[in-house]
Scaffold this motif. Sequence first.
Motif, short mmCIF file in Angstrom:
data_model
loop_
_atom_site.label_atom_id
_atom_site.label_comp_id
_atom_site.label_asym_id
_atom_site.label_seq_id
_atom_site.Cartn_x
_atom_site.Cartn_y
_atom_site.Cartn_z
N TRP A 13 0.83 -1.21 0.00
CA TRP A 13 0.00 0.00 0.00
C TRP A 13 0.87 1.26 0.00
CZ3 TRP A 13 -0.37 3.74 3.92
CH2 TRP A 13 -1.35 4.72 3.69
N THR A 14 1.94 1.25 0.79
CA THR A 14 2.84 2.41 0.83
C THR A 14 3.49 2.65 -0.53
OG1 THR A 14 3.32 2.09 3.18
CG2 THR A 14 4.93 3.34 1.90
N LEU A 15 3.99 1.59 -1.15
CA LEU A 15 4.65 1.73 -2.45
C LEU A 15 3.66 2.21 -3.52
CD1 LEU A 15 6.91 -1.47 -2.49
CD2 LEU A 15 7.64 0.90 -2.21
N ALA A 115 1.26 10.06 0.49
CA ALA A 115 2.49 9.34 0.20
C ALA A 115 3.56 9.62 1.25
CB ALA A 115 2.99 9.71 -1.20
N PHE A 116 3.64 10.88 1.68
CA PHE A 116 4.61 11.25 2.71
C PHE A 116 4.27 10.59 4.04
CE2 PHE A 116 5.92 14.11 6.18
CZ PHE A 116 7.28 14.16 5.96
N THR A 121 3.96 5.05 8.46
CA THR A 121 2.98 4.12 9.02
C THR A 121 3.62 2.87 9.60
OG1 THR A 121 2.64 3.16 6.81
CG2 THR A 121 1.11 4.89 7.52
N MET A 122 4.90 2.64 9.31
CA MET A 122 5.59 1.52 9.94
C MET A 122 5.74 1.75 11.44
SD MET A 122 8.56 0.54 7.18
CE MET A 122 9.20 2.24 7.11
N SER A 202 -6.11 0.23 1.50
CA SER A 202 -5.67 0.74 2.81
C SER A 202 -6.34 -0.02 3.95
CB SER A 202 -6.00 2.24 2.93
OG SER A 202 -7.40 2.46 2.90
N ALA A 203 -7.57 -0.50 3.71
CA ALA A 203 -8.26 -1.29 4.74
C ALA A 203 -7.53 -2.60 4.99
CB ALA A 203 -9.70 -1.55 4.31
N GLN A 204 -7.00 -3.21 3.92
CA GLN A 204 -6.23 -4.44 4.08
C GLN A 204 -4.93 -4.18 4.83
OE1 GLN A 204 -7.13 -7.61 3.27
NE2 GLN A 204 -9.13 -6.67 2.85
#
Length: 228
Positions: A13-15, A115-116, A121-122, A202-204
């Motif tokens: 999701w981040t990528l 994106a930023f 989120t990690m 994003s939910a996943q």
Amino acid sequence: MCHVIVTCRSMLWTLLSIVVAFAELIAFMSADWLIGKAKPSSSEEVDSRTGGPQEPYRPTLGIYGRCTRISHMQFSRRDTLCGPYAENFSEIASGFWQATAIFLAMGIMILCTVAFVSVFTMCVQSIMKKSIFNVCGLLQGIAGLFLILGLMLYPAGWGCQKAISYCGPYASAYKLGDCSLGWAFYTAIGGTVLTFICAVFSAQAEIATSSDKVQEEIEEGKNLICLL
């Protein structure tokens, strides 16, 4: 205590969020939205690479920029010149394209912000007791709506004088005339589709980072958690 949580779904999701933001930004800045009708070259102009006559070329036109060729008769060649044709917002060729620029810019700003944030989120999975993934997914959905509005309004500006000069007298709203669509328009459409995919995905990502396995590893005292 900060727990670094990395899962396949959250990383994907981040990528995707980063790729979508860059794709939309590059498309917006490009002049390859419309490819104009072919313009013949003079028989006196020689291609410096082949030694033969210059091939007909097709200028391109973007929302606020354009690419064309300028002659250097002393060297018998042509150079492609790209840059904005509008020095300020009011000089954009069509009111519809001005609206397109506004909606696309708003959508891209949201996507770049997401994106930023997605990079962090990690370490941070919630804001004010709300999942950061769900918040970002909602923002991506809103950005997607802005992008759709911009792309729907863009063809309505094909009847402006600037577009007619590139596409011929038969160009009008939602009719290309002698032009064809460039890669930037298709990239913007593809990026819009991926924006909604990111919003759903994003939910996943949220489910993956709050799963029972993650909670078990947190309870075991681990600060770095990597799960497939």
